[in-house]
Design an enzyme around this catalytic site. Sequence first.
Site, PDB file in Angstrom:
ATOM      1  N   ARG A  93      45.743  41.815  32.605  1.00  0.00           N
ATOM      2  CA  ARG A  93      44.416  42.144  33.104  1.00  0.00           C
ATOM      3  C   ARG A  93      44.079  43.552  32.629  1.00  0.00           C
ATOM      4  O   ARG A  93      44.825  44.497  32.887  1.00  0.00           O
ATOM      5  CB  ARG A  93      44.404  42.112  34.628  1.00  0.00           C
ATOM      6  N   HIS A 182      35.144  42.532  37.947  1.00  0.00           N
ATOM      7  CA  HIS A 182      35.544  41.265  38.596  1.00  0.00           C
ATOM      8  C   HIS A 182      35.140  40.062  37.737  1.00  0.00           C
ATOM      9  O   HIS A 182      34.981  38.954  38.260  1.00  0.00           O
ATOM     10  CB  HIS A 182      34.875  41.066  39.972  1.00  0.00           C
ATOM     11  N   ARG A 243      33.966  51.857  49.471  1.00  0.00           N
ATOM     12  CA  ARG A 243      32.951  52.358  48.516  1.00  0.00           C
ATOM     13  C   ARG A 243      31.541  52.131  49.062  1.00  0.00           C
ATOM     14  O   ARG A 243      31.271  51.094  49.663  1.00  0.00           O
ATOM     15  CB  ARG A 243      33.083  51.609  47.178  1.00  0.00           C
ATOM     16  N   GLU A 386      42.294  34.681  40.057  1.00  0.00           N
ATOM     17  CA  GLU A 386      42.185  35.458  38.829  1.00  0.00           C
ATOM     18  C   GLU A 386      43.412  35.274  37.934  1.00  0.00           C
ATOM     19  O   GLU A 386      43.292  35.268  36.711  1.00  0.00           O
ATOM     20  CB  GLU A 386      41.978  36.946  39.183  1.00  0.00           C
TER      21      GLU A 386
END
Length: 404
Positions: A93, A182, A243, A386
Amino acid sequence: MTATRVLVLNSGSSSVKYQLVDMADGSRPAAGLVERIGERTSRLVHRPPAGGPERTSDAPVADHEAALKAAAAELAADGLGLGAPELAAVGHRVVHGGLRFTEPVLIDDEVLAEIERLVPVAPLHNPANLRGIRTAQALSPRLPQVAVFDTAFHTTMPEHAARYAIDTATADAHRVRRYGFHGTSHAYVSRRTAELLGRPPSEVNVIVLHLGNGASASAVRGGVCVETSMGLTPLEGLVMGTRSGDVDPAVVFHLSRVAGMSVDEIDTLLNKRSGLLGLCGDNDMREVRRRVDAGDADARLAFDVYVHRLKKYLGAYCAVLGRVDAVAFTAGVGENSAPVRAAAVGGLEGLGLAVDPERNEPPGGEPRLISPPGARVAVAVVPTDEELEIARQTYALVSEENPG
Ligand code: AMP
């Protein structure tokens, strides 16, 4: 090709996650996690094949090289080491692929140099990804290594969605534009949602809401991403665990001038001390909901701000797509929090959106519809994967390069 397994590596700033995926049947022969790399309290947790007991080690792990060596040793102890003939490739990744990487690539020196050039726009992530790649190359020089980029799925965004309305020369000189993140999850979930509807992805328009610790939305038209909520960095867009998501950029000038904060202090404020945490002191949605149910006003406000932002993006993406076939909730909050799903969709009947309380409440690990039967727009919970998507893309690339 007889080698059907891919080792997926996710090398973060202080952790390395690994998973062995067998593309013959989608099974996961082994997986593990090394946390708190570089600290005295490092921990390795390894999940061996066939449901054997987890193995844990609390020995200090100095750096990424030591972490990957420890992971490789655990895999080798199960007969699944990097030299195993079943292993076809390592899939990495990589967070930022800029404009150049629109697809997965076989890693060579030139690819490494480009990932390095992107460090200024991903200062926390790309260096850790690079350390993981270099160590894996050293441990298994003959194995193909593939980079799968978090930004790749979003490179199809039209220019009018990707550009900020700022001076072009400045933007171009410093690569300031909206990249989105993402992407592996948005790609996987939008495709799985089309499968759930029994239609080809090319015919389906989907809004994907990836709500985890980080959170992002995307608008996917016929399998192609046309808009996403994260921008130059993963700070823009939805309210997240720590965030802020969208703020007026002038907040930064204001805090600098009026509060005397440095750029680094404001960076830390917006990335690490904002979102749910900043609003109520907790970043985990489970805890926020527990407090809401107990009548806590700060947690209520945090939940309401989170949901209000989500609703604004849902409406905006309905407008971007024109016709919406499905909305898919995914990741930790999206898959598990029925109250978030109900509140985000609540009151949007005018847009054809509704959640059936009886379908929404029960937990479940499989993709499923939560909208009422016959609804104009399908609302779905689609667990993300993922690692499987990285393995799938890696395997497709090495099979193409090395058929038979
Ligand atoms: P992820 O980044 O996808 O692993 O998501 C992690 C986040 O999912 C956690 O920080 C929690 O806020 C959230 N989460 C996990 N389980 C639940 C749950 N049962 N209910 C609400 N939120 C959850």
